[in-house]
Motif scaffolding. Structure first.
Motif, mmCIF file in Angstrom:
data_model
loop_
_atom_site.group_PDB
_atom_site.id
_atom_site.type_symbol
_atom_site.label_atom_id
_atom_site.label_comp_id
_atom_site.label_asym_id
_atom_site.label_seq_id
_atom_site.Cartn_x
_atom_site.Cartn_y
_atom_site.Cartn_z
ATOM 1 N N UNK A 167 0.844 -1.178 0.046
ATOM 2 C CA UNK A 167 0.176 0.193 0.036
ATOM 3 C C UNK A 167 0.876 1.246 -0.045
ATOM 4 N N UNK A 168 1.722 1.232 0.731
ATOM 5 C CA UNK A 168 2.983 2.500 0.927
ATOM 6 C C UNK A 168 3.499 2.531 -0.650
ATOM 7 N N UNK A 169 3.842 1.495 -1.318
ATOM 8 C CA UNK A 169 4.592 1.537 -2.447
ATOM 9 C C UNK A 169 3.471 2.470 -3.681
ATOM 10 N N UNK A 170 2.187 1.782 -3.476
ATOM 11 C CA UNK A 170 1.167 2.238 -4.481
ATOM 12 C C UNK A 170 0.743 3.747 -4.183
ATOM 13 N N UNK A 171 0.753 4.207 -3.063
ATOM 14 C CA UNK A 171 0.557 5.405 -2.240
ATOM 15 C C UNK A 171 1.507 6.375 -2.838
ATOM 16 N N UNK A 172 2.950 5.945 -2.775
ATOM 17 C CA UNK A 172 3.948 6.726 -3.347
ATOM 18 C C UNK A 172 3.772 6.855 -4.949
ATOM 19 N N UNK A 173 3.451 5.976 -5.543
ATOM 20 C CA UNK A 173 3.644 5.939 -7.068
ATOM 21 C C UNK A 173 2.187 6.931 -7.205
ATOM 22 N N UNK A 174 1.278 6.838 -6.759
ATOM 23 C CA UNK A 174 -0.064 7.793 -6.987
ATOM 24 C C UNK A 174 0.499 9.127 -6.834
ATOM 25 N N UNK A 175 1.153 9.459 -5.914
ATOM 26 C CA UNK A 175 1.743 11.191 -5.599
ATOM 27 C C UNK A 175 2.699 11.452 -6.377
ATOM 28 N N UNK A 176 3.688 10.863 -6.899
ATOM 29 C CA UNK A 176 4.446 10.728 -8.131
ATOM 30 C C UNK A 176 3.802 11.174 -9.409
ATOM 31 N N UNK A 177 2.767 10.266 -9.620
ATOM 32 C CA UNK A 177 2.254 10.294 -10.831
ATOM 33 C C UNK A 177 1.409 11.532 -11.042
ATOM 34 N N UNK A 178 0.524 11.978 -9.938
ATOM 35 C CA UNK A 178 -0.417 13.111 -9.877
ATOM 36 C C UNK A 178 0.356 14.453 -10.034
ATOM 37 N N UNK A 179 1.423 14.534 -9.441
ATOM 38 C CA UNK A 179 2.090 15.688 -9.347
ATOM 39 C C UNK A 179 3.327 15.611 -10.233
#
Length: 326
Positions: free
Chosen positions: A231-243
């Motif tokens: 979940x931490x890996x996916x959360x990090x990826x989502x923030x990087x992708x969004x911004x």
């Protein structure tokens, strides 16, 4: 006359067989199309050729100087709709259309004729190709010597099935590439995509690289379980992708990400990095970051990556030093 017609068909079939063999020896599906169109364009003595493929929209332009993606020919939205409708009608008939003079052709509406005039097209031979999913493909051979127009029509009639095969093959390969280049857990690009990106990178123009490494992922996996780590890996990826603001995001390792911006100004790059840092902090994500920008990537991506990676590890060392001191 019948003997001459048969001789022409025999010559065209022989040429098509050679063109297909030459094209299918290429590895990249675009190179397959380029090679095939180059062969038939040169055979007919055409000045240019235009390959149209919609959904998604692709324009390929060939001239006797070579093949390229067409960035010059701009077709307005309303003309594109008319053009697609016309090509769909042509595709349904399954026969080529030969226009000896576009200025006097009654089948062309004024907007299409104007678009062709702007592209300096005087005559053409075209065939539409019906593709799966209500897609339309078409190829037009343009400004052909008048004595070769009959040959052009016959060549398109006999060669359209080969072109359809190549277009379908390109679609299948693109689909396989997409799946092989996407990290299944996070949805961002994976290491395969990163390696391909580096291999095909044009070494010119500015570039910015941001390295991101999750702190204490092993500890989280050990103490809270791998589901929490995922979940931490996916959360990090989502923030990087969004911004990412136009950057490409790659997951290159279990807890490592890279964001790459091409042709970006230094101020814009620094702003993007600050935005990412800010939102990672607001999401309470403990990530070490390192970034580096160069005005020209003429020496390749490796030196840029090395410096950004070095900055990231410096930040990670400072973080662990603080943890120990506490």
């Amino acid at each position: 006359m019948e003997y001459n017609q048969q001789m022409m068909i025999t010559t065209i079939i022989t040429m098509l067989q050679t063109a297909v063999c030459k094209a299918m020896a290429k590895e990249d599906p675009d190179d397959v199309l380029f090679s095939f169109i180059d062969s038939i364009g040169r055979f007919l003595g055409a000045k240019s050729a235009f390959l149209f493929d919609d959904m998604p929209l692709h324009f390929y332009c060939w001239t006797n100087q070579g093949m390229k993606y067409d960035n010059q020919r701009v077709i307005q939205k309303e003309v594109r709709h008319i053009l697609r409708t016309w090509m769909k009608t042509v595709a349904q008939k399954g026969e080529p259309v030969v226009i000896p003079d576009v200025d006097v052709c009654p089948d062309l509406v004024p907007s299409m004729r104007q678009s062709m005039d702007e592209a300096h097209i005087h005559n053409l031979a075209l065939i539409g190709i019906s593709m799966p999913g209500n897609r339309i493909g078409a190829i037009s051979l343009e400004n052909i010597p008048p004595e070769n127009l009959e040959q052009a029509g016959e060549l398109l009639r006999l060669g359209s099935s080969f072109l359809l095969m190549m277009l379908k093959n390109r679609g299948y390969i693109y689909q396989l590439r997409h799946h092989s280049f996407i990290d299944q857990m996070t949805g961002v690009f994976n290491r395969n995509a990163f390696n391909a990106y580096q291999q095909h990178l044009a070494c010119q123009g500015s570039m910015g690289v941001l390295f991101a490494d999750i702190n204490n992922l092993k500890q989280i996996n050990d103490e809270q379980g791998h589901a929490s780590g995922d979940r931490l890996i996916c959360h990090t990826a989502s923030v990087l992708f969004k911004y990412r603001h136009g950057g490409e995001v790659f997951r290159i390792g279990g807890d490592e990400f890279v964001v790459i911006w091409k042709h970006i100004e230094e101020l814009d790059f620094q702003q993007a990095c600050r935005q990412i840092r800010k939102h990672l902090y607001l999401q309470d994500l403990n990530i070490s970051l390192g970034n580096h920008w160069v005005p020209d990537v003429k020496d390749g991506i490796a030196p840029v990556m090395k410096i950004a990676d070095h900055h990231m590890y410096e930040e990670k060392r400072r973080y662990h030093k603080m943890q120990v001191s506490r």
